[in-house]
Scaffold this active site. Structure first.
Site, PDB file in Angstrom:
ATOM      1  N   HIS A  88     -11.062  -3.660  21.392  1.00 37.13           N
ATOM      2  CA  HIS A  88     -10.768  -2.982  20.117  1.00 37.13           C
ATOM      3  C   HIS A  88      -9.297  -3.165  19.714  1.00 37.13           C
ATOM      4  CE1 HIS A  88     -14.633  -0.727  19.908  1.00 37.13           C
ATOM      5  NE2 HIS A  88     -14.568  -0.834  21.219  1.00 37.13           N
ATOM      6  N   ASN A 161     -18.969   3.792  17.841  1.00 36.37           N
ATOM      7  CA  ASN A 161     -19.133   2.454  17.277  1.00 36.37           C
ATOM      8  C   ASN A 161     -20.029   2.512  16.045  1.00 36.37           C
ATOM      9  OD1 ASN A 161     -17.587   1.066  19.171  1.00 36.37           O
ATOM     10  ND2 ASN A 161     -19.321   0.531  20.464  1.00 36.37           N
ATOM     11  N   TYR A 375     -10.162   5.802  29.417  1.00 37.66           N
ATOM     12  CA  TYR A 375      -9.290   5.891  28.239  1.00 37.66           C
ATOM     13  C   TYR A 375      -7.942   6.500  28.579  1.00 37.66           C
ATOM     14  CZ  TYR A 375     -13.244   4.322  25.480  1.00 37.66           C
ATOM     15  OH  TYR A 375     -14.268   3.573  24.976  1.00 37.66           O
TER      16      TYR A 375
HETATM   17 FE1  HDE Z   1     -14.418   1.802  24.781  1.00 36.10          FE
HETATM   18  N1  HDE Z   1     -12.527   1.420  25.437  1.00 36.10           N
HETATM   19  N2  HDE Z   1     -15.108   1.581  26.666  1.00 36.10           N
HETATM   20  N3  HDE Z   1     -16.323   2.065  24.118  1.00 36.10           N
HETATM   21  N4  HDE Z   1     -13.763   2.012  22.914  1.00 36.10           N
HETATM   22  C1  HDE Z   1     -11.433   1.387  24.675  1.00 36.10           C
HETATM   23  O1  HDE Z   1      -9.397   2.403  25.184  1.00 36.10           O
HETATM   24  C2  HDE Z   1     -14.358   1.538  27.768  1.00 36.10           C
HETATM   25  C3  HDE Z   1     -17.446   2.089  24.895  1.00 36.10           C
HETATM   26  C4  HDE Z   1     -14.485   2.376  21.814  1.00 36.10           C
HETATM   27  O2  HDE Z   1      -9.406   2.706  18.004  1.00 36.10           O
HETATM   28  C5  HDE Z   1     -10.178   1.281  25.478  1.00 36.10           C
HETATM   29  O3  HDE Z   1      -7.574   2.987  23.982  1.00 36.10           O
HETATM   30  C6  HDE Z   1     -15.189   1.525  28.951  1.00 36.10           C
HETATM   31  C7  HDE Z   1     -18.548   2.637  24.170  1.00 36.10           C
HETATM   32  C8  HDE Z   1     -13.641   2.396  20.650  1.00 36.10           C
HETATM   33  O4  HDE Z   1      -8.086   3.028  19.717  1.00 36.10           O
HETATM   34  C9  HDE Z   1     -10.676   1.344  26.924  1.00 36.10           C
HETATM   35  C10 HDE Z   1     -16.482   1.562  28.491  1.00 36.10           C
HETATM   36  C11 HDE Z   1     -18.054   2.935  22.930  1.00 36.10           C
HETATM   37  C12 HDE Z   1     -12.380   2.037  21.100  1.00 36.10           C
HETATM   38  C13 HDE Z   1     -12.158   1.410  26.730  1.00 36.10           C
HETATM   39  C14 HDE Z   1     -16.414   1.595  27.055  1.00 36.10           C
HETATM   40  C15 HDE Z   1     -16.678   2.571  22.918  1.00 36.10           C
HETATM   41  C16 HDE Z   1     -12.479   1.806  22.515  1.00 36.10           C
HETATM   42  C17 HDE Z   1      -9.291   0.135  25.120  1.00 36.10           C
HETATM   43  C18 HDE Z   1     -17.749   1.544  29.300  1.00 36.10           C
HETATM   44  C19 HDE Z   1     -18.814   3.529  21.734  1.00 36.10           C
HETATM   45  C20 HDE Z   1     -11.134   1.875  20.261  1.00 36.10           C
HETATM   46  C21 HDE Z   1      -8.117   0.732  24.354  1.00 36.10           C
HETATM   47  C22 HDE Z   1     -17.844   2.632  30.218  1.00 36.10           C
HETATM   48  C23 HDE Z   1     -19.322   4.872  21.995  1.00 36.10           C
HETATM   49  C24 HDE Z   1     -10.390   3.147  20.105  1.00 36.10           C
HETATM   50  C25 HDE Z   1      -8.306   2.137  24.447  1.00 36.10           C
HETATM   51  C26 HDE Z   1      -9.193   2.937  19.204  1.00 36.10           C
HETATM   52  C27 HDE Z   1     -11.398   1.478  23.339  1.00 36.10           C
HETATM   53  C28 HDE Z   1     -12.990   1.479  27.788  1.00 36.10           C
HETATM   54  C29 HDE Z   1     -17.571   1.578  26.240  1.00 36.10           C
HETATM   55  C30 HDE Z   1     -15.877   2.707  21.754  1.00 36.10           C
HETATM   56  C31 HDE Z   1     -10.214   0.222  27.836  1.00 36.10           C
HETATM   57  C32 HDE Z   1     -14.707   1.482  30.381  1.00 36.10           C
HETATM   58  C33 HDE Z   1     -19.973   2.864  24.699  1.00 36.10           C
HETATM   59  C34 HDE Z   1     -14.056   2.742  19.227  1.00 36.10           C
HETATM   60  O5  HDE Z   1     -10.241   2.498  27.558  1.00 36.10           O
END
Ligand code: HDE
Length: 700
Positions: A88, A161, A375
């Site tokens: 993202h 999402n 996060y």
């Molecule tokens: Fe994320 N995801 N994600 N994700 N995600 C990040 O956090 C992660 C997942 C989502 O505008 C990271 O600050 C793991 C689902 C959005 O700043 C990180 C897993 C959904 C954003 C991270 C998921 C999301 C992130 C990278 C599986 C929808 C952007 C930068 C367990 C419900 C937020 C950050 C923004 C961002 C990890 C799966 C949505 C690395 C480990 C499911 C919208 O922490």
């Protein structure tokens, strides 16, 4: 730091007229320009006399290490970037508010969900997933939809999402999934694209991803505008009432402009024409006062309801069809303020699914459980400090206090000798709120500890099938063609075979279309599966076309004109389009004002070569016969019309413009309208001419 003391300090400096340079290396005119302006200083407040020349031993000699002003400036510059988000990274955001319209007091104590009419400030960031921060806005990709509510009871982050399910069922798989989709490590490409071997290799070995793959291959991943995407919290969460009773909840955002996507060829061309297409659209809409808006809706259900679902709601690869648990609209979000500074706010905003308020709790969804760790951890790496909550965009807007102290970049200056709790020495020190503070749901857990996937997570194909079969024929053709496109990019045929094998479990016709599209001689075998897919009732709510709104609000019409165009049809169309809520832009071969047939001047918004029709929802071609005769030999003009036609858009044309339509090979249909028939054009511009598609492209 900017000095703000000076009374002469212009608010943003933009309106200050700076005299043109007069002579020399800048010294003289610079003296004039700074008269009355705040002094430029170092970060220590030292006024700078010369910001154009570094300190040299002599005018043509070496630069001196002594030049601390140069060193401070360059050092700061060298450190301007922080690590981009691992996923993202490419995003844009805006401030706004949430207004509750229906109380959930029956289910939760959370004030943000019970105080009807209250406005809660928020910050929302939209993003793509796979690309780096400098990638284009329009690849085929999931869009992040993250909202930080600054509630009275602390920050609540709903980090979702635009697709209601996810690829994987367990957080431990996330690094592999992301490594597979991101650019391949040995070559550093492709950027922001899933159409490569490593992604599909991983998917072919991860059958639980097949439902999400259906969504990703649909046009949901090609949004026309961020204002036209849905948002989903994906996981089940819990709401808790005062007695601690819990109800499951899923969160949905629904755009008031309705859903709309581009089509693949268009998205590809937009990436070249304007790689900032989505952020510019959001910026321009907010600047013009067309504030984007979404309804917040919930699906509420009990454990007993969940026991009767034909899937496990804790499995994030499953959604709860609206037909099974209807959506209840409880409020609206309006984005009405662009950030003051992109870095300070959009880049530094730190979302964590673990940020929630009393009256809410998590479910046991194993993906959500892993996110609760990830996060916070990523913010420490990106923002570099446990004090990231002090950055203004991250700070709660309600009072907050505890005994956490010090750390990198501490901005606060706590006073007194007490930094522990409980204590007897400071009556004003923060204390636990035993009655109303945050409490976790009291849930009894039993069972065997282990790395075991629940059997209720074993059905990987039923909802994938339900999704595919719920689409209109046009959407099915786009989805099948997207698969053909992606699989055709693979170097390894065995991966193609494996994917088509999975498709056979989803829909035999889909598998055959894709197999034909990639030129397979016969269908590869379907892989063994633990659970055979079931038939589920189609859910029209899963379509995009069914959720497009019959409106020009949020849509944009490009009018191709030139010197000699008639004023009357231009005015008639413009007036009617604006009244219908559209934005109107003028495109011409030259950016200077066009001189119309009546001698009047028309301001131009975009030069033809740099403003292709992919940037608009519909176009009008209003030309004199002379201008059209010249433009038929101009590739950009012919492409303007041919692409509008190929992208199924409405085209209005006056008699002069007909020659250009002919040169572009446009065969008249319901979407090609005489410019004089304004109402007809407006009706056609509100949709896409789906029936035209089979005449302009071969789909799988
Ligand atoms: Fe994320 N995801 N994600 N994700 N995600 C990040 O956090 C992660 C997942 C989502 O505008 C990271 O600050 C793991 C689902 C959005 O700043 C990180 C897993 C959904 C954003 C991270 C998921 C999301 C992130 C990278 C599986 C929808 C952007 C930068 C367990 C419900 C937020 C950050 C923004 C961002 C990890 C799966 C949505 C690395 C480990 C499911 C919208 O922490």
């Amino acid at each position: 730091m900017t000095r703000t003391k000076s009374t002469a300090h212009a608010k943003d400096g933009a309106d200050q007229s700076i005299p043109a340079p007069t002579a020399g290396n800048g010294g003289e005119w610079h003296q004039q320009a700074t008269a009355g302006m705040p002094p430029l200083t170092t970060n220590q407040g030292l006024t700078v006399a010369d910001n154009q020349n570094s300190l040299r031993a002599n005018p043509r000699g070496p630069t001196l290490l002594e030049d601390f002003i140069l060193r401070e400036k360059i050092t700061h510059f060298d450190h301007e970037r922080i690590p981009e988000r691992i996923v993202h990274a490419r995003g844009t955001g805006a401030h706004g508010y949430f207004e509750l319209t229906k109380s959930l007091a029956k289910y939760t104590t959370a004030k943000v969900l019970t105080e009807v009419g209250e406005k809660t400030e928020l910050f929302t960031r939209f993003s793509t997933v796979a690309g780096g921060s400098g990638s284009a806005d329009t690849p085929r990709d999931v869009r992040g939809f993250a909202v930080k509510f600054y509630t009275k009871e602390g920050n609540w982050d709903l980090v979702g999402n635009n697709i209601p399910v996810f690829f994987i069922q367990d957080a431990i798989k996330f690094p592999d999934l992301i490594h597979a989709v991101k650019m391949e490590p040995d070559r550093g490409f492709p950027q922001a694209a899933s159409a490569h071997d490593t992604f599909w290799d991983y998917i072919s070995l991860t059958p639980e991803a097949m439902h999400m793959v259906m969504w990703v291959m649909s046009d949901r991943t090609l949004p026309r505008s961020l204002r036209m995407i849905e948002g989903f919290g994906i996981h089940s969460f819990r709401l808790l009432d005062a007695a601690g009773k819990s109800t499951f909840v899923k969160f949905h955002w629904r755009p008031t402009l309705g859903l709309q996507s581009t089509i693949w060829d268009e998205a590809v061309k937009i990436a070249g024409a304007d790689s900032d297409y989505h952020r510019r659209d959001l910026f321009e809409a907010i600047s013009a006062g067309n504030f984007p808006e979404w309804e917040l809706a919930v699906q509420l259900f009990t454990q007993e309801d969940a026991n009767a679902f034909p899937f496990d709601h804790l499995d994030p690869t499953k959604l709860i069809p609206e037909e099974l648990v209807p959506l209840q609209v409880i409020g609206r979000m309006v984005l009405d303020r662009w950030p003051n500074n992109f870095f300070a706010e959009t880049e530094q905003v730190a979302f964590c699914p673990s940020h929630l308020v009393p009256g809410m709790d998590f479910s046991n969804d194993p993906l959500l459980q892993g996110r609760l760790h990830s996060y916070l951890d990523t913010q420490l790496s990106r923002l570099g400090s446990v004090n990231f909550h002090q950055i203004p965009v991250n700070a709660p807007k309600c009072p907050f206090a505890n005994n956490q102290r010090d750390g990198h970049m501490q901005m606060g200056q706590p006073t007194g000798r007490v930094a522990y709790e409980p204590n007897t020495l400071l009556a004003t020190a923060p204390r636990e709120l035993t009655a109303s503070g945050f409490r976790s749901a009291a849930i009894e857990e039993t069972g065997t500890k282990g790395r075991i996937r629940a059997e209720t997570f074993a059905d990987h194909y039923s909802q994938a099938r339900q999704f595919y079969r719920s689409q209109t024929a046009f959407e099915q053709a786009h989805l099948a063609s997207a698969l053909v496109f992606e699989l055709s990019k693979l170097e390894h045929p065995h991966i193609r075979d494996a994917i088509v094998g999975h498709l056979r479990h989803i829909d035999g016709d889909l598998a055959q279309r894709v197999a034909d599209g990639v030129g397979m001689a016969s269908l590869p075998p379907a892989p063994p599966t633990a659970v055979l897919p079931e038939e589920r009732a189609p859910s029209p709510a899963l379509q995009i076309i069914g959720k497009m709104k019959d409106t020009l609000q949020g849509r944009s019409v490009g009018m191709l004109i030139a010197d000699g165009s008639d004023r009357a049809p231009i005015e008639a169309l413009r007036t009617a389009l604006l009244a219908a809520g559209a934005t109107v832009k003028f495109i011409a071969p030259k950016i200077g004002p066009a001189t119309l047939a009546d001698g009047s001047a028309q301001t131009i918004d975009g030069q033809l070569a740099g403003t292709p029709s992919v940037l608009f929802d519909a176009v009008a071609v209003l030309l004199s016969a002379d201008a059209a005769a010249k433009l038929v030999k101009e590739a950009a003009a012919v492409d303007f019309v041919r692409d509008a036609f190929g992208h199924l858009k409405a085209i209005a044309v006056d008699p002069g413009g007909q020659a250009l339509l002919k040169a572009a090979g446009v065969e008249p249909d319901a979407g090609v309208v005489a410019a004089a028939k304004v109402e007809m054009f407006i009706a056609a511009a509100k949709t896409r001419q789906w029936a035209r598609e089979s005449r302009v492209r071969t789909l799988a």
